[in-house]
Scaffold this motif. Sequence first.
Motif, PDB file in Angstrom:
ATOM      1  N   GLY A  62      43.752  37.094  43.216  1.00  0.00           N
ATOM      2  CA  GLY A  62      42.666  37.693  42.451  1.00  0.00           C
ATOM      3  C   GLY A  62      43.189  38.363  41.193  1.00  0.00           C
ATOM      4  O   GLY A  62      44.295  38.909  41.185  1.00  0.00           O
ATOM      5  N   ILE A  63      42.411  38.301  40.120  1.00  0.00           N
ATOM      6  CA  ILE A  63      42.723  39.015  38.883  1.00  0.00           C
ATOM      7  C   ILE A  63      41.540  39.911  38.571  1.00  0.00           C
ATOM      8  O   ILE A  63      40.407  39.431  38.406  1.00  0.00           O
ATOM      9  CB  ILE A  63      42.997  38.053  37.710  1.00  0.00           C
ATOM     10  CG1 ILE A  63      44.139  37.095  38.054  1.00  0.00           C
ATOM     11  CG2 ILE A  63      43.335  38.839  36.452  1.00  0.00           C
ATOM     12  CD1 ILE A  63      44.450  36.081  36.972  1.00  0.00           C
ATOM     13  N   ILE A  64      41.771  41.221  38.508  1.00  0.00           N
ATOM     14  CA  ILE A  64      40.702  42.204  38.400  1.00  0.00           C
ATOM     15  C   ILE A  64      40.896  43.058  37.150  1.00  0.00           C
ATOM     16  O   ILE A  64      42.009  43.195  36.641  1.00  0.00           O
ATOM     17  CB  ILE A  64      40.667  43.094  39.674  1.00  0.00           C
ATOM     18  CG1 ILE A  64      39.339  43.832  39.798  1.00  0.00           C
ATOM     19  CG2 ILE A  64      41.856  44.028  39.715  1.00  0.00           C
ATOM     20  CD1 ILE A  64      38.231  43.000  40.338  1.00  0.00           C
ATOM     21  N   GLY A  65      39.808  43.633  36.666  1.00  0.00           N
ATOM     22  CA  GLY A  65      39.865  44.515  35.502  1.00  0.00           C
ATOM     23  C   GLY A  65      38.535  44.533  34.785  1.00  0.00           C
ATOM     24  O   GLY A  65      37.662  43.695  35.030  1.00  0.00           O
ATOM     25  N   GLU A  66      38.361  45.507  33.888  1.00  0.00           N
ATOM     26  CA  GLU A  66      37.138  45.593  33.111  1.00  0.00           C
ATOM     27  C   GLU A  66      37.032  44.431  32.123  1.00  0.00           C
ATOM     28  O   GLU A  66      38.012  43.739  31.855  1.00  0.00           O
ATOM     29  CB  GLU A  66      37.099  46.910  32.329  1.00  0.00           C
ATOM     30  CG  GLU A  66      37.035  48.160  33.185  1.00  0.00           C
ATOM     31  CD  GLU A  66      37.250  49.409  32.348  1.00  0.00           C
ATOM     32  OE1 GLU A  66      36.252  49.981  31.873  1.00  0.00           O
ATOM     33  OE2 GLU A  66      38.414  49.801  32.162  1.00  0.00           O
ATOM     34  N   SER A  67      35.858  44.264  31.534  1.00  0.00           N
ATOM     35  CA  SER A  67      35.686  43.277  30.478  1.00  0.00           C
ATOM     36  C   SER A  67      36.588  43.647  29.298  1.00  0.00           C
ATOM     37  O   SER A  67      36.679  44.813  28.921  1.00  0.00           O
ATOM     38  CB  SER A  67      34.224  43.235  30.012  1.00  0.00           C
ATOM     39  OG  SER A  67      33.384  42.816  31.067  1.00  0.00           O
ATOM     40  N   GLY A  68      37.255  42.654  28.735  1.00  0.00           N
ATOM     41  CA  GLY A  68      38.151  42.904  27.610  1.00  0.00           C
ATOM     42  C   GLY A  68      39.577  43.212  27.992  1.00  0.00           C
ATOM     43  O   GLY A  68      40.392  43.553  27.134  1.00  0.00           O
ATOM     44  N   CYS A  69      39.902  43.086  29.292  1.00  0.00           N
ATOM     45  CA  CYS A  69      41.263  43.416  29.745  1.00  0.00           C
ATOM     46  C   CYS A  69      42.212  42.218  29.736  1.00  0.00           C
ATOM     47  O   CYS A  69      43.391  42.375  30.033  1.00  0.00           O
ATOM     48  CB  CYS A  69      41.210  44.016  31.149  1.00  0.00           C
ATOM     49  SG  CYS A  69      40.690  45.745  31.163  1.00  0.00           S
ATOM     50  N   GLY A  70      41.703  41.022  29.437  1.00  0.00           N
ATOM     51  CA  GLY A  70      42.565  39.859  29.347  1.00  0.00           C
ATOM     52  C   GLY A  70      42.522  38.921  30.532  1.00  0.00           C
ATOM     53  O   GLY A  70      43.302  37.956  30.586  1.00  0.00           O
ATOM     54  N   LYS A  71      41.619  39.156  31.481  1.00  0.00           N
ATOM     55  CA  LYS A  71      41.548  38.326  32.686  1.00  0.00           C
ATOM     56  C   LYS A  71      41.244  36.862  32.341  1.00  0.00           C
ATOM     57  O   LYS A  71      41.980  35.953  32.736  1.00  0.00           O
ATOM     58  CB  LYS A  71      40.464  38.853  33.635  1.00  0.00           C
ATOM     59  CG  LYS A  71      40.563  40.303  33.998  1.00  0.00           C
ATOM     60  CD  LYS A  71      39.525  40.709  35.018  1.00  0.00           C
ATOM     61  CE  LYS A  71      38.088  40.418  34.617  1.00  0.00           C
ATOM     62  NZ  LYS A  71      37.671  41.157  33.399  1.00  0.00           N
ATOM     63  N   SER A  72      40.152  36.653  31.626  1.00  0.00           N
ATOM     64  CA  SER A  72      39.747  35.282  31.295  1.00  0.00           C
ATOM     65  C   SER A  72      40.755  34.606  30.379  1.00  0.00           C
ATOM     66  O   SER A  72      41.023  33.403  30.512  1.00  0.00           O
ATOM     67  CB  SER A  72      38.361  35.275  30.635  1.00  0.00           C
ATOM     68  OG  SER A  72      37.366  35.709  31.545  1.00  0.00           O
TER      69      SER A  72
END
Length: 322
Positions: A33-43
């Motif tokens: 899993g890759i987690i974090g707020e929007s804008g954190c670089g996940k996508s």
Amino acid sequence: MTILSASDLTVSFDGAHAVRDACVTLERGERLGIIGESGCGKSMLGLALAGMTPEAARVSGSIVLDGRDMSGARERDWRTVRGRTVAMVFQEPMAALNPLLRIGDTLREPLQVHEGMTRSQANRQALDLLAEVGIDDPAARLLQYPHQISGGQRQRVLIALALACNPSLLIADEPTTALDATVAQRIIQLLVSLSQSRRMALVFISHDLGAVARATQRMIVMYGGDMVERGETAAILEEPAHPYTQGLVAARPRLDLHRTGRTRLPTIPGSVPPLVSLPDGCRFAGRCPVELPHCATRRPPKLSRSGGEAACYRLVEREEAS
């Protein structure tokens, strides 16, 4: 068997790092899993692993997919592995599916182009794929357009499309976004089941900690393009080490909130700054409740913890004190 090995992976735009020195390793059948707020670089990390970053992006570092080195590979090289070795499920099924094509046309195309199947062979395989992802009356669905089926069914079609060429690695980017809770749970169960039955590695990108907890075995916490913490999913959610992870876990909705004496869930103050405004040191500096004077200018080292690692100067202090 190692399916994915990425090291020092960096994605930048005019010198601003959307992803900085990411390291990801996945074995066959493993779920990350890759987690974090929007804008954190996940996508952006997910796109980099599939060789699908925007043209303006500059990508450096190493990516090895199923034993093939894709570092610095050109688009024509990525086309040979995309679909067969790595496939991606995008977060908005209505936008990802061509509204002018029937479901059958969409599913048959990769089978005919990449697998060399005839139309009739591709049609039979498309029926099997729709049945595998749990869509009722597959023959009728092949004749329909995306707008004629529900959001949950469109998401299943996208998953079937990604599975068409039997990839070793599936990257699912926010696959439960805009779905109601019941449908989202079914999609999570489907992805886990497919990963197990096909021994397919899964990267599950989400901002939903509950979804990541149900879908994955290991997780990465990202903030400002940095991997601030990683390790076993259960261990991180039980005892988060990084202040950012602690803030995310504390902000999870809970039914027993009244027992804590609170009337509102705690929140992380502020928001993720633009790429050009991120500090050079710890990306979380400026929002961190336990920030030290040098956090914004000096990048913290990664320290090992049970089942993983985290990068924080407060952890360095605790280790030195002990």
